[in-house]
Enzyme design. Structure first.
Site, PDB file in Angstrom:
ATOM      1  N   GLY A  37       5.758 -16.603  -6.178  1.00  0.00           N
ATOM      2  CA  GLY A  37       4.624 -16.780  -5.255  1.00  0.00           C
ATOM      3  C   GLY A  37       4.935 -16.197  -3.890  1.00  0.00           C
ATOM      4  CE1 TYR A  38       9.522 -14.600  -2.984  1.00  0.00           C
ATOM      5  CE2 TYR A  38       9.814 -12.363  -2.223  1.00  0.00           C
ATOM      6  CZ  TYR A  38      10.350 -13.569  -2.583  1.00  0.00           C
ATOM      7  OH  TYR A  38      11.709 -13.734  -2.546  1.00  0.00           O
ATOM      8  CB  THR A  68       3.709 -11.455 -12.892  1.00  0.00           C
ATOM      9  OG1 THR A  68       3.366 -10.372 -12.048  1.00  0.00           O
ATOM     10  CG2 THR A  68       3.896 -10.941 -14.315  1.00  0.00           C
ATOM     11  CD  GLU A 115      10.265  -8.089  -7.388  1.00  0.00           C
ATOM     12  OE1 GLU A 115      10.450  -8.791  -6.387  1.00  0.00           O
ATOM     13  OE2 GLU A 115       9.152  -7.791  -7.826  1.00  0.00           O
ATOM     14  CG  ASN A 137       7.074   3.704  -5.848  1.00  0.00           C
ATOM     15  OD1 ASN A 137       7.441   2.537  -6.036  1.00  0.00           O
ATOM     16  ND2 ASN A 137       7.110   4.616  -6.789  1.00  0.00           N
ATOM     17  CD  GLU A 138       2.648   4.577  -1.393  1.00  0.00           C
ATOM     18  OE1 GLU A 138       2.855   3.409  -1.806  1.00  0.00           O
ATOM     19  OE2 GLU A 138       2.063   5.434  -2.076  1.00  0.00           O
TER      20      GLU A 138
HETATM   21  C1  LIG Z   1       0.884  -5.926 -11.773  1.00  0.00           C
HETATM   22  C2  LIG Z   1       1.360  -6.560 -10.525  1.00  0.00           C
HETATM   23  C3  LIG Z   1       2.138  -7.698 -10.589  1.00  0.00           C
HETATM   24  C4  LIG Z   1       2.551  -8.330  -9.436  1.00  0.00           C
HETATM   25  N1  LIG Z   1       3.255  -9.510  -9.540  1.00  0.00           N
HETATM   26  C5  LIG Z   1       3.534 -10.206  -8.432  1.00  0.00           C
HETATM   27  C6  LIG Z   1       4.132 -11.508  -8.524  1.00  0.00           C
HETATM   28  O1  LIG Z   1       4.452 -11.994  -9.619  1.00  0.00           O
HETATM   29  N2  LIG Z   1       4.328 -12.208  -7.398  1.00  0.00           N
HETATM   30  C7  LIG Z   1       4.018 -11.718  -6.163  1.00  0.00           C
HETATM   31  O2  LIG Z   1       4.249 -12.398  -5.179  1.00  0.00           O
HETATM   32  N3  LIG Z   1       3.439 -10.493  -6.026  1.00  0.00           N
HETATM   33  C8  LIG Z   1       3.189  -9.744  -7.136  1.00  0.00           C
HETATM   34  N4  LIG Z   1       2.593  -8.507  -7.024  1.00  0.00           N
HETATM   35  C9  LIG Z   1       2.164  -8.068  -5.708  1.00  0.00           C
HETATM   36  C10 LIG Z   1       2.885  -6.863  -5.155  1.00  0.00           C
HETATM   37  O3  LIG Z   1       4.145  -7.208  -4.670  1.00  0.00           O
HETATM   38  C11 LIG Z   1       1.970  -6.250  -4.066  1.00  0.00           C
HETATM   39  O4  LIG Z   1       0.828  -5.753  -4.719  1.00  0.00           O
HETATM   40  C12 LIG Z   1       2.645  -5.163  -3.294  1.00  0.00           C
HETATM   41  O5  LIG Z   1       3.654  -5.684  -2.461  1.00  0.00           O
HETATM   42  C13 LIG Z   1       1.643  -4.356  -2.420  1.00  0.00           C
HETATM   43  O6  LIG Z   1       0.884  -5.211  -1.632  1.00  0.00           O
HETATM   44  P1  LIG Z   1      -0.719  -5.145  -1.629  1.00  0.00           P
HETATM   45  O7  LIG Z   1      -1.198  -5.125  -3.055  1.00  0.00           O
HETATM   46  O8  LIG Z   1      -1.216  -6.229  -0.742  1.00  0.00           O
HETATM   47  O9  LIG Z   1      -1.081  -3.727  -1.016  1.00  0.00           O
HETATM   48  P2  LIG Z   1      -1.100  -3.330   0.542  1.00  0.00           P
HETATM   49  O10 LIG Z   1       0.115  -3.895   1.200  1.00  0.00           O
HETATM   50  O11 LIG Z   1      -2.415  -3.701   1.108  1.00  0.00           O
HETATM   51  O12 LIG Z   1      -0.949  -1.771   0.467  1.00  0.00           O
HETATM   52  C14 LIG Z   1      -2.044  -0.913   0.135  1.00  0.00           C
HETATM   53  C15 LIG Z   1      -1.554   0.532   0.187  1.00  0.00           C
HETATM   54  O13 LIG Z   1      -1.112   0.860   1.511  1.00  0.00           O
HETATM   55  C16 LIG Z   1       0.242   1.335   1.491  1.00  0.00           C
HETATM   56  N5  LIG Z   1       0.950   0.842   2.681  1.00  0.00           N
HETATM   57  C17 LIG Z   1       0.913  -0.417   3.179  1.00  0.00           C
HETATM   58  N6  LIG Z   1       1.716  -0.526   4.265  1.00  0.00           N
HETATM   59  C18 LIG Z   1       2.306   0.693   4.438  1.00  0.00           C
HETATM   60  C19 LIG Z   1       3.250   1.226   5.371  1.00  0.00           C
HETATM   61  N7  LIG Z   1       3.770   0.450   6.334  1.00  0.00           N
HETATM   62  N8  LIG Z   1       3.647   2.524   5.234  1.00  0.00           N
HETATM   63  C20 LIG Z   1       3.134   3.309   4.237  1.00  0.00           C
HETATM   64  N9  LIG Z   1       2.218   2.863   3.325  1.00  0.00           N
HETATM   65  C21 LIG Z   1       1.812   1.582   3.417  1.00  0.00           C
HETATM   66  C22 LIG Z   1       0.839   0.747   0.227  1.00  0.00           C
HETATM   67  O14 LIG Z   1       1.916   1.525  -0.264  1.00  0.00           O
HETATM   68  C23 LIG Z   1      -0.352   0.789  -0.729  1.00  0.00           C
HETATM   69  O15 LIG Z   1      -0.462   2.072  -1.295  1.00  0.00           O
HETATM   70  C24 LIG Z   1       2.207  -7.820  -8.158  1.00  0.00           C
HETATM   71  C25 LIG Z   1       1.439  -6.641  -8.099  1.00  0.00           C
HETATM   72  C26 LIG Z   1       1.021  -6.013  -9.246  1.00  0.00           C
HETATM   73  C27 LIG Z   1       0.207  -4.761  -9.139  1.00  0.00           C
END
Ligand SMILES: Cc1cc2nc3c(=O)[nH]c(=O)nc-3n(C[C@H](O)[C@H](O)[C@H](O)COP(=O)(O)OP(=O)(O)OC[C@H]3O[C@@H](n4cnc5c(N)ncnc54)[C@H](O)[C@@H]3O)c2cc1C
Length: 397
Positions: A126-127, A160, A243, A383-384
């Site tokens: 739960g992050y 997840t 991770e 990846n960004e």
């Molecule tokens: C299938 C799946 C399973 C997951 N499981 C878990 C889980 O079990 N528990 C949990 O806690 N989380 C989980 N996640 C969440 C995951 O960690 C986040 O989706 C991830 O950290 C990206 O955050 P966001 O989706 O809020 O996108 P955002 O942070 O809103 O980013 C949107 C876009 O902007 C880009 N971006 C944002 N900031 C920057 C920057 N500073 N520089 C360059 N580019 C940037 C990102 O790369 C991305 O392309 C899961 C995600 C997926 C897709």
């Protein structure tokens, strides 16, 4: 670095291969996508490994690790990839387990580590929150002290497989007045506690792999705090490095390339096996070259770990390259099955459908897998964001 396997390592590989052939549950061999699986299917191999003492190879021996060298661990993952086993999920084994044995209290170790090892207890992470993903430190879920309990309120997302989870590890804000990273705590929550609600999210591949997790006035005993209050960011970062290094999936990708070559030998282009098509063969070869380079990088990281270096910023390189390769692999597989991939109807598998699959077995999951693997460049820190980490921590820019 010597890349030849020693006779002892070859013997170890034989031992592992024989054990998998003998002990891996036969009914698990047929699953095309993990979204089709029930809780007990996910846990079956984990429980067998728990009994054998092989479920947490990377842990220190005193907590149940095997004491294998990095090369043995590599052989172990290669052999599991070769047999396409359903490995123990990372949430307990590679995420919260290492946090608990490194930062947790003796009571927490005694209470939680055995269930992670045995596969009896399922953990979720739960992050992330709707407004806190890449910018995780802006998370808003609060934990407010009330006597010997925390009262927790907020919403997590993308959790997840939380629909199966017994326990979750959550990042919560315990000091709203402190600087963002300094007011966060790492708290373990029993998912059966009143006020915890898990709501499924349907994904692009038609499966329900992730959830929203709502926390409403959830009362959690203070003893479930890991380490110190407001120091959760340190533990959270430690966990993320673990991770990421697990995400590279080199051994699985190697097996995937073998399968891709088999498919491309069976499919045709202009009357010839597809694998003889120059453009297609070139793309497969490039993938194999990149994978070989990644494999060496992963072995170097493992060797560093053996020498006492924890996974550091190099895990960001493994994450980026590993996930790019996984995505290219699924793209090429979809390309190889061609029109057989087209009848994808948004369900994960066709198993419950009355319609006969239109193509060979290997084409049945190609589209769903392609869609599902889009996630890999997002989760575990996008990846960004990994590129930002490399720029700062490795290049020093
Ligand atoms: C299938 C799946 C399973 C997951 N499981 C878990 C889980 O079990 N528990 C949990 O806690 N989380 C989980 N996640 C969440 C995951 O960690 C986040 O989706 C991830 O950290 C990206 O955050 P966001 O989706 O809020 O996108 P955002 O942070 O809103 O980013 C949107 C876009 O902007 C880009 N971006 C944002 N900031 C920057 C920057 N500073 N520089 C360059 N580019 C940037 C990102 O790369 C991305 O392309 C899961 C995600 C997926 C897709």
């Amino acid at each position: 670095m010597n890349l030849e396997f020693s006779p002892e390592e070859q013997a170890f590989r034989d031992e592992v291969r024989a054990f998998i052939a003998e002990s891996y549950p036969k009914h698990l061999a047929d699953f095309g996508m993990r979204e089709d699986m029930e809780r007990e299917d996910f846990l079956a191999w984990h429980k067998i490994l728990g009994k054998k003492g092989w479920s947490v190879p990377a842990w220190p021996v005193e907590y149940g690790g095997t004491g294998w060298t990095p090369t043995q661990r590599y052989i172990w993952s290669e052999e599991n990839a070769r047999a396409s086993t359903v490995m123990p999920l990372p949430f307990g084994v590679s995420m919260v387990g290492p946090v608990i044995y490194t930062f947790g209290s003796e009571e927490q170790k005694a209470k939680h580590l055995p269930g992670i090892r045995s596969g009896e207890v399922w953990w979720c992470q739960g992050y992330s929150e709707p407004g806190a993903g890449s910018d995780l430190a802006s998370l808003k879920t609060t934990a407010v002290r009330d006597g010997d309990h925390y009262i927790i309120n907020g919403q997590k997302t993308w959790t997840t497989l939380a629909q199966h989870a017994d326990w979750g590890f959550f990042l919560c804000r315990t000091d709203p007045t402190a600087k963002q990273q300094e007011g966060i705590s790492f708290i373990l929550i029993d998912m059966k506690t009143p006020g915890v609600e898990v709501k499924p999210i349907k994904l692009l591949d038609g499966g329900y792999e992730v959830n929203e997790t709502w926390l409403t006035d959830v009362r959690v005993p203070v003893e479930n705090l890991v380490g110190e209050e407001n120091k959760g960011w340190t533990y959270a970062k430690f966990l993320l490095a673990h991770e990421r290094s697990g995400i590279a999936g080199v051994a699985r990708s190697k097996r995937g390339v073998e399968k891709l070559r088999e498919i491309a030998a069976n499919e045709t282009a202009y009357g010839e096996p597809l694998i003889k098509d120059f453009d297609f063969a070139k793309k497969v070869s490039q993938l194999e070259i990149d994978l070989a380079a990644l494999e060496i990088t992963e072995l170097r990281t493992l060797a560093g770990e053996q020498a006492g270096k924890g996974p550091g910023p190099e895990s960001s390189i493994l994450k980026i390259k590993g996930t790019e390769i996984q995505q290219r692999l699924t793209e090429l597989t979809l390309e190889a099955v061609g029109t057989y991939g087209a009848p994808f109807h948004g369900g994960v598998s066709n198993d419950n459908s009355n319609e006969h699959p239109v193509g060979p077995d290997y084409s049945q999951y190609a589209a769903a897998t392609y869609f599902n693997m889009r996630k890999t460049s997002i989760y575990g820190g996008s990846n960004e964001i990994q590129r930002n980490i490399i720029t700062k921590m490795i290049l020093g820019l």
